[in-house]
Every structure is written in C-alpha cells, then in structure tokens.
Write a protein that holds these residues in place. Sequence first.
Motif, PDB file in Angstrom:
ATOM      1  N   LYS A  53       5.472 -20.237  57.060  1.00 43.96           N
ATOM      2  CA  LYS A  53       4.713 -21.460  57.319  1.00 43.96           C
ATOM      3  C   LYS A  53       5.548 -22.479  58.097  1.00 43.96           C
ATOM      4  O   LYS A  53       5.028 -23.171  58.988  1.00 43.96           O
ATOM      5  CB  LYS A  53       4.222 -22.065  56.007  1.00 43.96           C
ATOM      6  CG  LYS A  53       3.170 -21.226  55.298  1.00 43.96           C
ATOM      7  CD  LYS A  53       2.674 -21.922  54.042  1.00 43.96           C
ATOM      8  CE  LYS A  53       1.590 -21.093  53.352  1.00 43.96           C
ATOM      9  NZ  LYS A  53       1.094 -21.752  52.113  1.00 43.96           N
ATOM     10  N   ASP A  54       6.834 -22.589  57.733  1.00 45.29           N
ATOM     11  CA  ASP A  54       7.705 -23.518  58.453  1.00 45.29           C
ATOM     12  C   ASP A  54       7.847 -23.105  59.918  1.00 45.29           C
ATOM     13  O   ASP A  54       7.818 -23.948  60.825  1.00 45.29           O
ATOM     14  CB  ASP A  54       9.081 -23.565  57.786  1.00 45.29           C
ATOM     15  CG  ASP A  54       9.000 -24.050  56.351  1.00 45.29           C
ATOM     16  OD1 ASP A  54       8.137 -24.906  56.074  1.00 45.29           O
ATOM     17  OD2 ASP A  54       9.777 -23.567  55.511  1.00 45.29           O
ATOM     18  N   ASP A  56       5.695 -21.366  61.641  1.00 41.60           N
ATOM     19  CA  ASP A  56       4.416 -21.612  62.312  1.00 41.60           C
ATOM     20  C   ASP A  56       4.269 -23.082  62.679  1.00 41.60           C
ATOM     21  O   ASP A  56       3.653 -23.419  63.706  1.00 41.60           O
ATOM     22  CB  ASP A  56       3.258 -21.184  61.410  1.00 41.60           C
ATOM     23  CG  ASP A  56       3.147 -19.671  61.301  1.00 41.60           C
ATOM     24  OD1 ASP A  56       3.647 -18.975  62.213  1.00 41.60           O
ATOM     25  OD2 ASP A  56       2.565 -19.189  60.304  1.00 41.60           O
TER      26      ASP A  56
END
Length: 256
Positions: A53-54, A56
């Motif tokens: 997620k980071d 992305d």
Amino acid sequence: MKKKLSLLGIVLILVFSLAGCGTKSKEETVYDQAVMEQYADAIVMNFSSMGEKDMDAFRNMSELELNLMLMQSGLPIEGDNFLTMMDAWTSGVKECGEFIEHGAYKFEENNEGAILTTEITCAERAGNIEFAFDKKMNLESITVNAEYSLKEILTKAGLNTVLGMGTVFIVLIFISFIISLFKYIPAIEAKFKKKTVTEAASTVSAPAAMPAEEVSTSDDSELVAAIAAAIAAYEGTSTDGFIVRSIKRRTSNKWN
C-alpha cells in the motif's frame, strides 16, 4: 637545427599540457563513499519497511509531488528512478523472500560513475544489491541479484530446454498434420466442381413441353355453347347437327 629543437619543445609542452588537463579532469570526480553508503542505507531501510500500500501511494503521486518529496528527504534521486528502484526491490523480494540484513559495502568506480555492492540475507535465499551512482553521486538505479545453487541452476536450465524443445516438436507435429490433410483437397475440389456443373446443367436445360390443356365441357357450359354457336355460324348450320364433347387448346395460333 634550432627550428627542429623549437618544434620539439612545443610538442613536449602540448603533451604535458594535455596530460595535466587529463589529470585535472580526473581529479574533479571525487566520490564520498561514506555519503554514498548513507544513501544506500536509507533506500534499504525505507524499502524494507514499506508495504504494498505504501508503494502504491508513491506510484499514485504526481511527478512534481514525488520530486518534491525526494528533495525534502535529501536523497539525490529523480522521481522516475525512484519508482524503478521500488519495482526492482519488489521483484527481488518476490525472488529472494523477505529482507533480513545486508553486509558491508564494496566500492567500484567505472566510466559512468560508481557502484556500491552489498551482500544481502533474505528469508528464502541470499543475494546482493548493486547501487549505481553517476559522477555527481546521484543514485540512478538498484539491482537485486538472487544467488542460486548449482542444482537450481541446472534444474532451471533443464526446464527451459524441455519447454523450448517441446514447443518446437508440438509445432512440427501440427505442421505435419496440416500437410497430411492436403491429400483430401483434390477429392473435395472435384466434388464441388461436379456439384457446380450439375446445378448449371439443370438451370440451362429447357423446360419440358406442357401437355395440351383440355377443358371439360361440364366445367364451363357457357364457353362450350359460345364455341358451338361460333362453329355453327361459320358452317352456316345450326347447333343441332353436332355435339361438342371436349375442347383442346392448340400450341400455335394460326387464326388470321
């Protein structure tokens, strides 16, 4: 003689001048290995602590936002290069497993800049990371290389060989099957030609002659009476002298 000596002196002066310029330009490229190692440690620390997620979130940043963020962090990296390094790290983690630690750095200088190399230990296998710097000590790229055992290398090479040869044989078998079907082409072609000729002959042939139409006197009494009256008038007799039993249509008309 004096002219020759003068020319020789000028040539020597030029040679030493060029040598001095070369030495000076070479001395201008000075790498601070300690600073370069700090940049490499920062990349390893950040990438190893980042989740998908980071990453992305960084990928979804605009080019301006990403460059400003890198400028504020103090890392001499362009935004595009940073994203490329992040993808290389992700691929390396998939191949080697989760990162655990790295060893000491080895410094190597080349024509394009300098390279820092360090051995890494991961959850599944060991490997190394190469950090490529340009002559201005800007970090351009990283490369994660996994270390495979001899057995793994031979197994992978064998699988690639089998896959390649298998694909070739499958294609050859398919081509042979297609060629074997060529013998049916003349028979199919002759069948279609025969069918075409038959249809053409049936279309060109004249229709059969229609039988003479016979009109029953019982079906149309008025027509019979009219024809009998016409015949009687033509003969100058009455209709009592003959009886009309049937009427047939002639194929040709010879009436004037």
